[in-house]
Design a protein around this motif. Structure first.
Motif, short mmCIF file in Angstrom:
data_model
loop_
_atom_site.label_atom_id
_atom_site.label_comp_id
_atom_site.label_asym_id
_atom_site.label_seq_id
_atom_site.Cartn_x
_atom_site.Cartn_y
_atom_site.Cartn_z
N LEU A 151 -18.89 -40.10 -45.43
CA LEU A 151 -19.07 -41.52 -45.14
C LEU A 151 -17.78 -42.32 -45.14
N ASN A 152 -16.71 -41.79 -45.68
CA ASN A 152 -15.42 -42.49 -45.60
C ASN A 152 -14.32 -41.45 -45.55
N ALA A 153 -13.72 -41.31 -44.38
CA ALA A 153 -12.64 -40.33 -44.22
C ALA A 153 -11.58 -40.87 -43.26
N PRO A 154 -11.01 -42.05 -43.60
CA PRO A 154 -9.87 -42.54 -42.82
C PRO A 154 -8.59 -41.85 -43.31
N SER A 155 -7.44 -42.34 -42.88
CA SER A 155 -6.17 -41.78 -43.35
C SER A 155 -6.17 -41.69 -44.88
N PRO A 156 -5.79 -40.55 -45.45
CA PRO A 156 -5.11 -39.38 -44.88
C PRO A 156 -6.04 -38.22 -44.54
N ALA A 157 -7.19 -38.49 -43.93
CA ALA A 157 -8.17 -37.42 -43.72
C ALA A 157 -7.64 -36.33 -42.80
N ALA A 158 -6.83 -36.67 -41.80
CA ALA A 158 -6.29 -35.62 -40.93
C ALA A 158 -5.38 -34.70 -41.75
N THR A 159 -4.50 -35.28 -42.55
CA THR A 159 -3.65 -34.48 -43.44
C THR A 159 -4.49 -33.60 -44.35
N ALA A 160 -5.57 -34.17 -44.90
CA ALA A 160 -6.39 -33.51 -45.92
C ALA A 160 -7.55 -32.72 -45.32
N SER A 161 -7.59 -32.56 -44.00
CA SER A 161 -8.78 -32.02 -43.35
C SER A 161 -9.12 -30.60 -43.78
N LEU A 162 -8.14 -29.76 -44.09
CA LEU A 162 -8.45 -28.38 -44.48
C LEU A 162 -9.16 -28.33 -45.83
N PRO A 163 -8.65 -28.98 -46.89
CA PRO A 163 -9.42 -28.98 -48.14
C PRO A 163 -10.72 -29.78 -48.05
N ILE A 164 -10.76 -30.83 -47.21
CA ILE A 164 -12.03 -31.55 -47.03
C ILE A 164 -13.08 -30.61 -46.45
N GLY A 165 -12.70 -29.83 -45.44
CA GLY A 165 -13.63 -28.89 -44.85
C GLY A 165 -14.18 -27.90 -45.87
N ARG A 166 -13.30 -27.39 -46.75
CA ARG A 166 -13.76 -26.46 -47.79
C ARG A 166 -14.70 -27.15 -48.77
N GLU A 167 -14.40 -28.41 -49.11
CA GLU A 167 -15.27 -29.15 -50.03
C GLU A 167 -16.66 -29.32 -49.43
N VAL A 168 -16.73 -29.70 -48.16
CA VAL A 168 -18.03 -29.87 -47.52
C VAL A 168 -18.76 -28.53 -47.43
N ALA A 169 -18.04 -27.45 -47.08
CA ALA A 169 -18.65 -26.13 -47.00
C ALA A 169 -19.21 -25.71 -48.36
N ARG A 170 -18.48 -26.00 -49.43
CA ARG A 170 -18.96 -25.67 -50.78
C ARG A 170 -20.27 -26.39 -51.07
N ARG A 171 -20.35 -27.67 -50.67
CA ARG A 171 -21.57 -28.43 -50.90
C ARG A 171 -22.74 -27.89 -50.08
N VAL A 172 -22.45 -27.47 -48.84
CA VAL A 172 -23.51 -26.95 -47.97
C VAL A 172 -24.06 -25.64 -48.53
N THR A 173 -23.19 -24.72 -48.90
CA THR A 173 -23.68 -23.44 -49.41
C THR A 173 -24.46 -23.63 -50.71
N ARG A 174 -24.04 -24.58 -51.53
CA ARG A 174 -24.79 -24.87 -52.76
C ARG A 174 -26.16 -25.45 -52.42
N LEU A 175 -26.18 -26.36 -51.45
CA LEU A 175 -27.42 -27.00 -51.04
C LEU A 175 -28.42 -25.96 -50.52
N LEU A 176 -27.92 -24.97 -49.78
CA LEU A 176 -28.79 -23.95 -49.20
C LEU A 176 -29.07 -22.80 -50.17
N GLY A 177 -28.40 -22.80 -51.32
CA GLY A 177 -28.59 -21.73 -52.27
C GLY A 177 -28.07 -20.40 -51.79
N LEU A 178 -27.00 -20.45 -50.97
CA LEU A 178 -26.44 -19.23 -50.40
C LEU A 178 -25.28 -18.72 -51.25
N PRO A 179 -25.11 -17.42 -51.32
CA PRO A 179 -23.89 -16.90 -51.95
C PRO A 179 -22.72 -17.19 -51.02
N ALA A 180 -21.66 -17.74 -51.57
CA ALA A 180 -20.50 -18.11 -50.75
C ALA A 180 -19.28 -17.35 -51.22
#
Length: 415
Positions: free
Chosen positions: A376-405
């Motif tokens: 919901l809020n990803a202005p600057s420095p989101a481009a700089t931080a995009s790689l760890p942001i992507g991992r953070e979102v992926a971690r939340r998704v796998t937890r939400l789905l109950g998948l082994p990650a």
């Protein structure tokens, strides 16, 4: 599984959405990921219209997501660009105080940089001239880890890598309706296609609050679009600036002020001037979307921002309407610049999350609900931080789905 077209739908093919898709395919090999993008290509908005700066993280408070992800992301971004032959350079930058009233804030940034472990060096006027002969200031700091890159190229490479791992990126698919039942999300696009998934990730940037509401969630905020207006130094005058030069920022407002940025193509961008946009994709004063403007004006937070920051906003508006006023702001840092040196350049629009009380959300903001992750809020420095942001979102998704990650490390050479 036949009831689903994919495991995860990601809305938005900007750098955050594509980083998320890439991280999901790395964290859970075999996961079926589809990215939906309303534009005909990736990175058409915030990702492709920013200044291309790899931020060091010096501005952000210790403990904040912005600080943590920018510090990780800046180093990772350089490695990623190197590994994939994407244009970039670690240039360092100057933050320059031009008035005595700015010196305490400059000293505060020095302390913050040291807390973050950044290579910061204090400079006097003569030392400023060693880095930037045409820049004038009372004092400055040099931050060695700041750089530049082509974030659009980064986003496109992330998309290619995700597709190589089995993801699909579908362009020209604007999401118009979202429905959900326990364990299932369905999305309809403007073309009438329906996509069914186990989870949805909202990386819609300028439209993220609208997408959250389509899904039946109250985001608790609204995107208020601010246009960043830029000029470019005329090519014959580009030698006035060697690298990156910033003023001391005003801590009361989330914009960094008019700064000088030499990009990977050698051109020097000057700006941005930050003014309210009359549409979420309002890249000039002529672009007005009445429904979007009415939504912004009906939002109580917009008026509270105006009352709280009217003096700052008036100065930005004056510089938007007067090239002379904009030139005066530039000349604080670069006295040799003239109005004739400034060539209008494409603008960008910042997706700024605002709370109903008028507070500008200062950190990255994520929200979760059954089957959904909203960025919901990803202005600057989101481009700089995009790689760890992507991992953070992926971690939340796998937890939400109950998948082994699989535990996924940072992006690096050879990955």
């Amino acid at each position: 599984m036949a009831a689903y077209d994919c495991d995860v739908l990601v809305i938005g093919a900007g750098i955050v959405g594509l980083s998320t898709a890439r991280a999901l395919t790395r964290a859970a090999p075999g996961m079926r990921v589809v990215v939906l993008e309303k534009e005909p290509a990736a990175a058409r908005h915030q990702t492709g219209r920013n200044s291309g700066v790899i931020h060091s993280g010096i501005y952000y408070p210790p403990g904040s997501l912005k600080a943590r992800f920018a510090l990780q992301g800046s180093a990772e971004m350089v490695k990623f660009c190197t590994a994939h032959a994407i244009a970039h350079e670690v240039t360092g930058k100057l933050i320059v105080a031009t008035e005595r009233s700015e010196l305490p804030r400059l000293h505060g940034l020095i302390q913050r940089g040291r807390e973050h472990g950044l290579p910061v060096r204090e400079l006097g006027p003569a030392q400023i001239a060693e880095y930037e002969p045409e820049v004038r200031g009372l004092a400055a700091i040099h931050v060695g880890t700041t750089g530049i890159c082509d974030f659009g190229a980064v986003a496109r490479q992330l998309g290619r890598l995700a597709e190589e791992d089995g993801a699909r990126v579908v362009f020209g698919e604007e999401v118009t309706a979202i429905g959900r039942r326990p364990g299932r999300v369905a999305v309809r696009t403007a073309g009438g296609t329906v996509y069914r998934a186990r989870a949805l990730v909202n990386c819609a940037g300028l439209h993220c609050d609208r997408v959250a509401r389509l899904a039946g969630d109250d985001p608790g905020m609204r995107i208020v679009p601010f246009r960043g207006e830029y000029y470019t130094l005329a090519p014959e005058r580009a030698a006035l600036v060697r690298g990156l030069v910033y003023p001391v920022p005003d801590p009361a407002f989330p914009f960094l002020g008019v700064h000088l940025t030499r990009g990977v193509d050698g051109s020097v961008h000057i700006g941005p001037n930050a003014v309210p946009a009359l549409a979420r994709e309002g890249y000039d004063w002529r672009t007005v979307r009445p429904a979007e403007l009415a939504g912004t004006l009906a939002f109580p937070g917009s008026w509270r921002i105006a009352r709280r920051h009217w003096r700052y906003g008036a100065g930005e508006l004056h510089r938007s309407l007067s090239r002379g006023a904009f030139t005066d702001a530039v000349r604080r840092l670069l006295p040799a610049a003239t109005a004739e040196d400034l060539v209008p350049s494409p603008a960008g629009v910042r997706a700024q999350a605002v709370l109903p009380d008028g507070t500008l959300v200062d950190d990255f903001l994520f929200a979760e609900s059954p089957g959904m992750i909203h960025v919901l809020n990803a202005p600057s420095p989101a481009a700089t931080a995009s790689l760890p942001i992507g991992r953070e979102v992926a971690r939340r998704v796998t937890r939400l789905l109950g998948l082994p990650a699989r535990e996924v490390g940072s992006e690096g050479a050879g990955e």
